[in-house]
Design an enzyme around this catalytic site. Structure first.
Site, mmCIF file in Angstrom:
data_model
loop_
_atom_site.group_PDB
_atom_site.id
_atom_site.type_symbol
_atom_site.label_atom_id
_atom_site.label_comp_id
_atom_site.label_asym_id
_atom_site.label_seq_id
_atom_site.Cartn_x
_atom_site.Cartn_y
_atom_site.Cartn_z
ATOM 1 N N LYS A 53 0.843 -1.200 0.000
ATOM 2 C CA LYS A 53 0.000 0.000 0.000
ATOM 3 C C LYS A 53 0.881 1.254 0.000
ATOM 4 O O LYS A 53 0.620 2.201 -0.744
ATOM 5 C CB LYS A 53 -0.935 -0.007 1.218
ATOM 6 C CG LYS A 53 -2.097 -0.989 1.062
ATOM 7 C CD LYS A 53 -2.861 -1.225 2.361
ATOM 8 C CE LYS A 53 -3.924 -2.307 2.163
ATOM 9 N NZ LYS A 53 -4.580 -2.742 3.406
ATOM 10 N N GLN A 97 -4.968 -1.512 9.575
ATOM 11 C CA GLN A 97 -4.837 -2.835 8.950
ATOM 12 C C GLN A 97 -5.445 -3.903 9.866
ATOM 13 O O GLN A 97 -5.149 -3.963 11.058
ATOM 14 C CB GLN A 97 -3.347 -3.133 8.678
ATOM 15 C CG GLN A 97 -3.083 -4.416 7.921
ATOM 16 C CD GLN A 97 -3.654 -4.407 6.504
ATOM 17 O OE1 GLN A 97 -3.710 -3.376 5.842
ATOM 18 N NE2 GLN A 97 -4.095 -5.564 6.042
ATOM 19 N N ASP A 120 -11.193 3.139 4.202
ATOM 20 C CA ASP A 120 -11.506 1.708 4.126
ATOM 21 C C ASP A 120 -13.020 1.482 4.093
ATOM 22 O O ASP A 120 -13.486 0.407 3.717
ATOM 23 C CB ASP A 120 -10.950 0.998 5.372
ATOM 24 C CG ASP A 120 -9.855 0.003 5.032
ATOM 25 O OD1 ASP A 120 -9.746 -0.389 3.855
ATOM 26 O OD2 ASP A 120 -9.120 -0.386 5.957
HETATM 27 N N1 GUN Z 1 -7.105 -6.885 5.908
HETATM 28 C C1 GUN Z 1 -7.445 -7.609 4.834
HETATM 29 N N2 GUN Z 1 -8.032 -6.825 3.903
HETATM 30 C C2 GUN Z 1 -8.067 -5.587 4.416
HETATM 31 C C3 GUN Z 1 -8.552 -4.341 3.926
HETATM 32 O O1 GUN Z 1 -9.077 -4.194 2.825
HETATM 33 N N3 GUN Z 1 -8.394 -3.287 4.767
HETATM 34 C C4 GUN Z 1 -7.826 -3.413 5.982
HETATM 35 N N4 GUN Z 1 -7.729 -2.327 6.735
HETATM 36 N N5 GUN Z 1 -7.378 -4.546 6.464
HETATM 37 C C5 GUN Z 1 -7.484 -5.627 5.676
#
Ligand code: GUN
Length: 288
Positions: A53, A97, A120
């Site tokens: 990311k 996350q 998100d």
């Molecule tokens: N863990 C797995 N997929 C995601 C996601 O799309 N966002 C976040 N914050 N954590 C994740």
């Protein structure tokens, strides 16, 4: 006949190019989009996702910072940092996350993210907005799937969409988005009895359960669109989706590969939401 492959890598590049242009336009007006990623503990998959990311941000002209915390950190410390980020003018998006360590109340942590920075789309306000079809930050993975369906002109209205998986990150928001576009939606889980009775009736089948190659050709309707959200590491180190790609591609009409399918789209849609958050912050700044 072999299915058409939905190329998530190419499509994500298109989205990224648009994000880059919009980020540059904003930067020219003095607002560089900024994303903060909060990660707790050292889950290896999460560490890789966070690194990807951050890399994607720098390639797109988005400022990013990663806030790492040890597994033993308290919930209060993490929430305290999120509150600082909520007030930080150079940060327009905040992503926590997941999963968080077991001693954390994830919903409490997510609730501490400012709604206008919740790129998100996991904050309860944004979840509610998604339910009513007025979402500003749709969750990145299902939003990436919607983008794929749109770009490949795959009809949704009146189609039967079956989703295998009921997570807050993928299954539930995916169902709402498809419903909003007029699909008839069935939600199954990995424990649904007689699963193939449902999957074999799907015009659009979305699978997100984390069980390598659980969907096989006999479970798929001929000509169906099969979207594989699973990313599983096999004992030999290779990656496999939740769909048995080799057999299903001979029966489906469209199919996403793993890797190179939904994964790159998730990151692209995160960049997109971050740029939107920065654009909105800029407009608010002009109005104040
Ligand atoms: N863990 C797995 N997929 C995601 C996601 O799309 N966002 C976040 N914050 N954590 C994740």
């Amino acid at each position: 006949m072999s299915a058409k492959i939905i190329d998530g890598k190419r499509l994500s590049q298109e989205v990224r190019t648009e994000c880059q242009a919009r980020a540059a336009r904003l930067a020219g007006k003095g607002t560089q989009p900024g994303l903060a990623v909060v990660i707790v503990g050292d889950n290896p998959a999460s560490t890789v996702y966070v690194r990807n990311k951050a890399k994607a941000c720098s390639e797109t002209g988005i400022y990013s910072e990663v806030h790492e915390f040890a597994e033993s950190t308290t919930e209060e410390e993490v929430i305290g940092r999120i509150q600082e980020l909520n007030r930080d003018a150079k940060i327009h998006g905040i992503l926590v996350q997941l999963p968080l360590p077991r001693h954390f109340d994830s919903s409490k942590v997510i609730a501490s993210v400012a709604v206008e920075k919740d790129v998100d789309g996991f904050h309860l306000y944004n979840v509610g907005a998604l339910v009513t079809g007025s979402s500003i930050f749709p969750p990145c993975t299902p939003n990436g799937v919607m983008k794929m369906l749109e770009k490949y002109d795959i009809p949704i209205e009146g189609q039967h969409a079956v989703i295998v998986g009921r997570s807050n990150i993928v299954g539930k928001p995916m169902a709402l988005m498809l419903l909003h576009e007029g699909a008839t939606v069935t939600i199954c889980t990995s424990r649904t009895r007689h699963l193939s009775e449902y999957t074999s009736r799907a015009d659009i089948l979305v699978v997100a359960v984390g069980k390598p190659r659980m969907i096989t050709a006999p479970m798929v309707k001929p000509g169906a669109t099969v979207i594989d959200v699973g990313i599983n590491r096999l004992p030999d180190g290779k990656l496999a989706g939740d769909v048995d790609f080799e057999s299903v591609k001979e029966k489906a009409g469209y199919i996403t590969p793993v890797p190179g399918g939904v994964g790159p789209m998730t990151i692209a849609m995160l960049l997109y939401n971050t740029v939107v958050a920065a654009e909105q912050a800029y407009v608010r700044l002009q109005g104040s």
